[in-house]
Scaffold this motif. Sequence first.
Motif, short mmCIF file in Angstrom:
data_model
loop_
_atom_site.label_atom_id
_atom_site.label_comp_id
_atom_site.label_asym_id
_atom_site.label_seq_id
_atom_site.Cartn_x
_atom_site.Cartn_y
_atom_site.Cartn_z
N MET A 1 0.84 -1.19 0.00
CA MET A 1 0.00 0.00 0.00
C MET A 1 0.88 1.24 0.00
N TYR A 2 0.31 2.27 -0.53
CA TYR A 2 0.99 3.57 -0.59
C TYR A 2 0.45 4.47 0.51
N SER A 3 1.30 5.33 1.02
CA SER A 3 0.83 6.32 1.98
C SER A 3 0.03 7.38 1.23
N LYS A 4 -0.73 8.18 1.98
CA LYS A 4 -1.51 9.25 1.36
C LYS A 4 -0.60 10.19 0.57
N ALA A 5 0.56 10.50 1.14
CA ALA A 5 1.51 11.40 0.48
C ALA A 5 2.04 10.79 -0.81
N GLU A 6 2.33 9.49 -0.79
CA GLU A 6 2.83 8.81 -2.00
C GLU A 6 1.77 8.77 -3.08
N VAL A 7 0.54 8.49 -2.69
CA VAL A 7 -0.58 8.46 -3.64
C VAL A 7 -0.73 9.84 -4.29
N SER A 8 -0.73 10.87 -3.47
CA SER A 8 -0.85 12.23 -3.98
C SER A 8 0.30 12.59 -4.91
N GLN A 9 1.50 12.23 -4.51
CA GLN A 9 2.70 12.55 -5.29
C GLN A 9 2.68 11.81 -6.64
N LEU A 10 2.34 10.54 -6.63
CA LEU A 10 2.29 9.77 -7.88
C LEU A 10 1.17 10.27 -8.80
N ARG A 11 0.03 10.59 -8.21
CA ARG A 11 -1.08 11.11 -9.00
C ARG A 11 -0.67 12.42 -9.67
#
Length: 153
Positions: A1-11
């Motif tokens: 799973m990705y952290s919220k920050a990683e999800v936001s950054q990748l998006r």
Amino acid sequence: MYSKAEVSQLRQAFWTTFGQYMAPVPSAEGMPTNWINYKTGLKHVYFRMQADGKRATIGIELTHPDAGIRALFFEQFLALKTLLHETLGETWQWEPETIDANGQPLARIYKALEPVNLFSRDDWPQLISFFKPRMIALDEFWSNAQYAFDELR
């Protein structure tokens, strides 16, 4: 799973990459276009691209809060269905009534790609190849079809 920050950054990284990839492509009318935040010129009519860890969709979303007016817009798109599908070169799904991720009612016409993962950079070429020709085709369709909506403005 990705952290919220990683999800936001990748998006954000994907959409920035896609925007840079599309930046040199002019609209059907030869004008520079913000492909990610495409302006149809009609309130409550959006061309939306979405992707997550399972799928990607591109489509036309009709979000007018009045169900009757939303239905009129959908009927107008139905009248243009042949033109839309010919311009796209494929058949899309038509949903006269559905609910978005926030629980708001809308109508939509869309195409989905599954399985694909926005959070895997290995899938980005597939996502770009999915979005690019369809967004360009939507723009071409809209350059001809938008006048059919003048009475609904």
